[in-house]
Design a protein around this motif. Structure first.
Motif, mmCIF file in Angstrom:
data_model
loop_
_atom_site.group_PDB
_atom_site.id
_atom_site.type_symbol
_atom_site.label_atom_id
_atom_site.label_comp_id
_atom_site.label_asym_id
_atom_site.label_seq_id
_atom_site.Cartn_x
_atom_site.Cartn_y
_atom_site.Cartn_z
ATOM 1 N N HIS A 1 -3.858 -12.981 -42.863
ATOM 2 C CA HIS A 1 -4.273 -14.035 -43.315
ATOM 3 C C HIS A 1 -5.317 -14.804 -42.824
ATOM 4 O O HIS A 1 -6.382 -15.301 -43.237
ATOM 5 C CB HIS A 1 -3.052 -15.039 -43.891
ATOM 6 C CG HIS A 1 -2.314 -14.274 -44.677
ATOM 7 N ND1 HIS A 1 -2.534 -13.703 -45.951
ATOM 8 C CD2 HIS A 1 -0.725 -14.206 -44.629
ATOM 9 C CE1 HIS A 1 -1.427 -13.356 -46.681
ATOM 10 N NE2 HIS A 1 -0.135 -13.884 -45.919
ATOM 11 N N ALA A 2 -4.928 -14.942 -41.367
ATOM 12 C CA ALA A 2 -5.820 -15.421 -40.393
ATOM 13 C C ALA A 2 -7.145 -14.745 -40.302
ATOM 14 O O ALA A 2 -8.204 -15.442 -40.239
ATOM 15 C CB ALA A 2 -5.105 -15.705 -38.997
ATOM 16 N N ASP B 1 -9.194 -15.441 -43.374
ATOM 17 C CA ASP B 1 -9.854 -16.862 -43.559
ATOM 18 C C ASP B 1 -11.052 -17.082 -42.475
ATOM 19 O O ASP B 1 -12.028 -17.426 -42.631
ATOM 20 C CB ASP B 1 -8.873 -17.912 -42.978
ATOM 21 C CG ASP B 1 -8.017 -18.265 -44.085
ATOM 22 O OD1 ASP B 1 -8.206 -17.858 -45.169
ATOM 23 O OD2 ASP B 1 -6.659 -18.603 -44.000
ATOM 24 N N ALA C 1 -13.635 -15.194 -44.044
ATOM 25 C CA ALA C 1 -14.566 -15.885 -44.916
ATOM 26 C C ALA C 1 -15.190 -17.203 -44.477
ATOM 27 O O ALA C 1 -16.438 -17.370 -45.088
ATOM 28 C CB ALA C 1 -13.375 -16.693 -45.915
ATOM 29 N N ALA C 2 -14.961 -17.679 -42.989
ATOM 30 C CA ALA C 2 -15.882 -18.613 -42.679
ATOM 31 C C ALA C 2 -16.962 -17.954 -41.773
ATOM 32 O O ALA C 2 -17.903 -18.518 -41.223
ATOM 33 C CB ALA C 2 -14.885 -19.474 -41.558
ATOM 34 N N ARG D 1 -5.520 -15.721 -50.272
ATOM 35 C CA ARG D 1 -5.393 -16.442 -49.060
ATOM 36 C C ARG D 1 -7.056 -16.674 -48.734
ATOM 37 O O ARG D 1 -7.064 -17.669 -48.195
ATOM 38 C CB ARG D 1 -5.020 -15.690 -47.854
ATOM 39 C CG ARG D 1 -3.281 -15.731 -47.991
ATOM 40 C CD ARG D 1 -2.530 -16.952 -47.662
ATOM 41 N NE ARG D 1 -2.886 -17.412 -46.438
ATOM 42 C CZ ARG D 1 -2.728 -18.342 -46.040
ATOM 43 N NH1 ARG D 1 -2.048 -19.320 -46.609
ATOM 44 N NH2 ARG D 1 -2.974 -18.845 -44.809
ATOM 45 N N GLY D 2 -8.092 -15.857 -49.074
ATOM 46 C CA GLY D 2 -9.348 -16.211 -48.633
ATOM 47 C C GLY D 2 -10.145 -17.041 -49.585
ATOM 48 O O GLY D 2 -11.184 -17.389 -49.321
ATOM 49 N N ARG D 3 -9.454 -17.602 -50.552
ATOM 50 C CA ARG D 3 -10.196 -18.214 -51.628
ATOM 51 C C ARG D 3 -10.557 -19.413 -51.166
ATOM 52 O O ARG D 3 -11.830 -20.008 -51.509
ATOM 53 C CB ARG D 3 -9.319 -18.605 -52.888
ATOM 54 C CG ARG D 3 -8.962 -17.101 -53.765
ATOM 55 C CD ARG D 3 -8.387 -17.277 -54.906
ATOM 56 N NE ARG D 3 -8.438 -15.811 -55.467
ATOM 57 C CZ ARG D 3 -7.808 -15.823 -56.685
ATOM 58 N NH1 ARG D 3 -6.912 -16.519 -56.929
ATOM 59 N NH2 ARG D 3 -7.779 -14.478 -57.082
ATOM 60 N N GLY D 4 -9.698 -20.243 -50.640
ATOM 61 C CA GLY D 4 -10.165 -21.590 -50.254
ATOM 62 C C GLY D 4 -11.253 -21.520 -49.322
ATOM 63 O O GLY D 4 -12.127 -22.404 -49.438
ATOM 64 N N SER D 5 -11.282 -20.832 -48.401
ATOM 65 C CA SER D 5 -12.088 -20.657 -47.043
ATOM 66 C C SER D 5 -13.602 -20.394 -47.701
ATOM 67 O O SER D 5 -14.510 -20.782 -47.553
ATOM 68 C CB SER D 5 -11.979 -19.864 -46.000
ATOM 69 O OG SER D 5 -10.642 -20.372 -45.331
ATOM 70 N N ARG E 1 -18.033 -21.999 -48.252
ATOM 71 C CA ARG E 1 -19.241 -21.373 -47.662
ATOM 72 C C ARG E 1 -20.491 -22.125 -48.255
ATOM 73 O O ARG E 1 -20.603 -22.472 -49.535
ATOM 74 C CB ARG E 1 -19.313 -19.860 -48.036
ATOM 75 C CG ARG E 1 -18.635 -19.084 -47.339
ATOM 76 C CD ARG E 1 -18.621 -17.749 -47.603
ATOM 77 N NE ARG E 1 -19.681 -17.173 -47.080
ATOM 78 C CZ ARG E 1 -19.940 -16.627 -45.918
ATOM 79 N NH1 ARG E 1 -18.772 -16.236 -45.127
ATOM 80 N NH2 ARG E 1 -21.071 -16.198 -45.477
ATOM 81 N N SER F 1 -11.169 -25.592 -54.690
ATOM 82 C CA SER F 1 -11.866 -25.647 -53.138
ATOM 83 C C SER F 1 -13.505 -25.517 -53.249
ATOM 84 O O SER F 1 -14.205 -25.923 -52.440
ATOM 85 C CB SER F 1 -11.198 -24.206 -52.723
ATOM 86 O OG SER F 1 -10.059 -24.219 -52.390
#
Length: 122
Positions: A12-13, A16, A19-20, A37-41, A45, A67
């Motif tokens: 998950h980390a 993320d 994604a950033a 889990r990547g949706r928020g980050s 963008r 998000s």
């Protein structure tokens, strides 16, 4: 012993962080849309294209859309679209980053039927 390889506990980390990453190619950014889990980050963008934002909205996942609404780099047309979203949490999130937004956006949110949206605007 099994042949199935389990994902690492820190996956998950890693997602993320991907994604950033501003160097992530657009085709890989799109692949992160399907990873929960990547949706928020990924929705926050600054380099999302109009097609990508439309795709996120079409997925119609409340958390993902929320998000996206928090993304300060959204074009005003997308903000106006999200200001009409059926979820009041998404409409309230549109208030973030509204600096320089057109008057119509504020008028629309000012008359919102949901109290929390109006409170967020205030």
């Amino acid at each position: 012993m099994t042949d199935v390889i389990q994902p690492p506990v820190h996956l998950h980390a890693v997602v993320d962080a991907l994604a950033a990453n501003p160097a992530l190619p657009p085709e890989l950014v799109r692949r992160l849309f399907s990873y929960r889990r990547g949706r928020g980050s990924v929705a926050k963008r600054g380099d999302l294209t109009d097609d990508m934002t439309a795709e996120i909205i079409a997925i119609d996942d409340p958390w993902f859309t929320h998000s996206l609404a928090l993304n300060r780099g959204l074009p005003q047309a997308v903000r106006m679209t999200l200001a009409g979203h059926p979820d009041p949490a998404v409409r309230a999130a549109v208030v973030v980053g509204t600096e320089g937004s057109p008057r119509e956006l504020f008028e629309r949110l000012l008359d919102d039927p949901d109290l929390q949206v109006r409170v967020s605007l205030a």
